[in-house]
Motif scaffolding. Sequence first.
Motif, PDB file in Angstrom:
ATOM      1  N   UNK A 153       0.424   7.892  14.363  1.00 60.51           N
ATOM      2  CA  UNK A 153      -0.713   7.210  13.736  1.00 60.51           C
ATOM      3  C   UNK A 153      -0.169   6.392  12.576  1.00 60.51           C
ATOM      4  N   UNK A 154      -0.533   5.106  12.549  1.00 59.85           N
ATOM      5  CA  UNK A 154      -0.091   4.212  11.476  1.00 59.85           C
ATOM      6  C   UNK A 154      -1.303   3.869  10.619  1.00 59.85           C
ATOM      7  N   UNK A 155      -1.256   4.239   9.344  1.00 63.85           N
ATOM      8  CA  UNK A 155      -2.416   3.979   8.475  1.00 63.85           C
ATOM      9  C   UNK A 155      -2.494   2.507   8.085  1.00 63.85           C
ATOM     10  N   UNK A 199      -1.285   4.703  17.478  1.00 59.20           N
ATOM     11  CA  UNK A 199      -2.642   4.502  16.968  1.00 59.20           C
ATOM     12  C   UNK A 199      -2.550   3.798  15.628  1.00 59.20           C
ATOM     13  N   UNK A 200      -3.367   2.774  15.452  1.00 58.73           N
ATOM     14  CA  UNK A 200      -3.311   2.064  14.180  1.00 58.73           C
ATOM     15  C   UNK A 200      -4.457   1.082  14.051  1.00 58.73           C
ATOM     16  N   UNK A 201      -4.455   0.320  12.958  1.00 62.20           N
ATOM     17  CA  UNK A 201      -5.528  -0.656  12.750  1.00 62.20           C
ATOM     18  C   UNK A 201      -5.488  -1.759  13.810  1.00 62.20           C
ATOM     19  N   UNK A 202      -6.552  -2.524  13.897  1.00 62.62           N
ATOM     20  CA  UNK A 202      -6.569  -3.699  14.775  1.00 62.62           C
ATOM     21  C   UNK A 202      -5.397  -4.599  14.378  1.00 62.62           C
ATOM     22  N   UNK A 203      -4.650  -5.060  15.374  1.00 59.54           N
ATOM     23  CA  UNK A 203      -3.449  -5.862  15.098  1.00 59.54           C
ATOM     24  C   UNK A 203      -2.179  -5.030  15.159  1.00 59.54           C
ATOM     25  N   UNK A 204      -2.325  -3.727  15.413  1.00 61.33           N
ATOM     26  CA  UNK A 204      -1.160  -2.829  15.403  1.00 61.33           C
ATOM     27  C   UNK A 204      -0.112  -3.258  16.433  1.00 61.33           C
ATOM     28  N   UNK A 205      -0.570  -3.600  17.627  1.00 60.17           N
ATOM     29  CA  UNK A 205       0.401  -3.945  18.672  1.00 60.17           C
ATOM     30  C   UNK A 205       1.236  -5.163  18.265  1.00 60.17           C
ATOM     31  N   UNK A 206       0.544  -6.194  17.811  1.00 64.82           N
ATOM     32  CA  UNK A 206       1.254  -7.429  17.426  1.00 64.82           C
ATOM     33  C   UNK A 206       2.243  -7.138  16.287  1.00 64.82           C
ATOM     34  N   UNK A 207       1.796  -6.421  15.285  1.00 66.56           N
ATOM     35  CA  UNK A 207       2.650  -6.140  14.126  1.00 66.56           C
ATOM     36  C   UNK A 207       3.849  -5.250  14.468  1.00 66.56           C
ATOM     37  N   UNK A 208       3.594  -4.206  15.254  1.00 66.26           N
ATOM     38  CA  UNK A 208       4.686  -3.294  15.608  1.00 66.26           C
ATOM     39  C   UNK A 208       5.709  -4.006  16.485  1.00 66.26           C
ATOM     40  N   UNK A 209       5.219  -4.782  17.450  1.00 61.11           N
ATOM     41  CA  UNK A 209       6.160  -5.496  18.334  1.00 61.11           C
ATOM     42  C   UNK A 209       6.981  -6.523  17.547  1.00 61.11           C
ATOM     43  N   UNK A 255      -7.230  -0.753  -0.247  1.00 64.19           N
ATOM     44  CA  UNK A 255      -5.795  -0.866  -0.535  1.00 64.19           C
ATOM     45  C   UNK A 255      -5.473  -2.354  -0.585  1.00 64.19           C
ATOM     46  N   UNK A 256      -4.232  -2.717  -0.850  1.00 67.26           N
ATOM     47  CA  UNK A 256      -3.905  -4.150  -0.935  1.00 67.26           C
ATOM     48  C   UNK A 256      -3.839  -4.803   0.443  1.00 67.26           C
ATOM     49  N   UNK A 257      -3.735  -3.988   1.481  1.00 72.07           N
ATOM     50  CA  UNK A 257      -3.883  -4.480   2.863  1.00 72.07           C
ATOM     51  C   UNK A 257      -4.844  -3.530   3.571  1.00 72.07           C
ATOM     52  N   UNK A 258      -5.278  -3.895   4.786  1.00 70.74           N
ATOM     53  CA  UNK A 258      -6.186  -2.995   5.503  1.00 70.74           C
ATOM     54  C   UNK A 258      -5.530  -1.629   5.685  1.00 70.74           C
ATOM     55  N   UNK A 259      -6.266  -0.592   5.392  1.00 74.09           N
ATOM     56  CA  UNK A 259      -5.743   0.769   5.488  1.00 74.09           C
ATOM     57  C   UNK A 259      -6.802   1.668   6.122  1.00 74.09           C
ATOM     58  N   UNK A 260      -6.338   2.536   7.042  1.00 76.59           N
ATOM     59  CA  UNK A 260      -7.269   3.449   7.701  1.00 76.59           C
ATOM     60  C   UNK A 260      -7.146   4.857   7.141  1.00 76.59           C
ATOM     61  N   UNK A 261      -8.277   5.440   6.769  1.00 71.26           N
ATOM     62  CA  UNK A 261      -8.357   6.873   6.506  1.00 71.26           C
ATOM     63  C   UNK A 261      -8.634   7.555   7.834  1.00 71.26           C
ATOM     64  N   UNK A 262      -8.061   8.718   8.051  1.00 72.06           N
ATOM     65  CA  UNK A 262      -8.127   9.388   9.360  1.00 72.06           C
ATOM     66  C   UNK A 262      -8.779  10.769   9.263  1.00 72.06           C
ATOM     67  N   UNK A 263      -9.592  11.088  10.258  1.00 73.01           N
ATOM     68  CA  UNK A 263     -10.057  12.456  10.469  1.00 73.01           C
ATOM     69  C   UNK A 263      -9.636  12.858  11.881  1.00 73.01           C
ATOM     70  N   UNK A 264      -8.857  13.891  11.995  1.00 74.59           N
ATOM     71  CA  UNK A 264      -8.359  14.349  13.285  1.00 74.59           C
ATOM     72  C   UNK A 264      -8.884  15.752  13.542  1.00 74.59           C
ATOM     73  N   UNK A 265      -9.569  15.920  14.673  1.00 74.96           N
ATOM     74  CA  UNK A 265     -10.082  17.233  15.056  1.00 74.96           C
ATOM     75  C   UNK A 265      -9.392  17.652  16.341  1.00 74.96           C
TER      76      UNK A 265
END
Length: 258
Positions: free
Chosen positions: A56-58, A87-97, A138-148
């Motif tokens: 998971x990438x915040x 798993x990450x914010x929208x745009x994760x695939x483009x940014x990680x690649x 945050x200074x860029x988009x950041x996701x807080x996570x709840x995992x059950x």
Amino acid sequence: MKVTFLGVGEAFDNDYTHTCILVEAAGRRMLVDCGATAPPSVWHQSKRPDYLDGIFISHFHADHVFGLPALMKRMEEDGRTRPFYLFGPVGAQRNVERLMEFAYPGMVAHLPFTLRFRELQRSHRWDDWNLRVVNTRHSVQNLGLRLEAGSPTKVFCYSGDGMFTPTASKLYTNSDLLVHDAYTMDGTVTNPKGETINIGIKTHCSLQQLERLDDMARPKKMALIHLNRNLRKEKADILKKYKQRRWIIPEPRDVIVL
Ligand SMILES: [Zn+2]
Ligand SMILES: [Zn+2]
């Protein structure tokens, strides 16, 4: 559910590895963030290329995501074949690649295992795991996570970097463990000249604000990470000050079983 703190440091700490947490439950293993200095901590945990199911990438800051190319490259070298989930914010695939291509050109096209990107907007079911996210400040988009996950169900929450919002506070409510950015005591940091710099509470959370969050969300336990490198040295005093609360400041390789 088992939570292992592999890295708990802020971006420029000389003693502590960047943020990286391992969560294990219901037969799955997921990393939570993997900063630039984090991969050796993961390899010390296990050398098996199939050890992790995903990450998971915040958010896209180097101290949370720049460990990914090395992590992937070693999985490739050591013979991973099964898919890896991201798993990450929208745009994760483009940014990680882009990050992987910049680190090791040609890497994405020749990876012998599949990357399964899941760009999260609200909630996502991953077999027996349920992930829910909200945006925080945050200074860029950041996701807080709840995992059950697990039986009985346990709840792990993670702030990434940043200041919580009312929605994030609701997301974290009644969690078994909330791991939160605690960058400052009161919105200020001290520079090497001993001067006090006001960074406010718009991009990182302070211990003062965490008192409010603790009272609102009532997590069973709260782990403070990503403390500013100078504040981190005051660990004993901080724990003494907040001894009435269920707060911990984990060291690398500390384990919490929920
Ligand atoms: Zn950070
Ligand atoms: Zn950040």
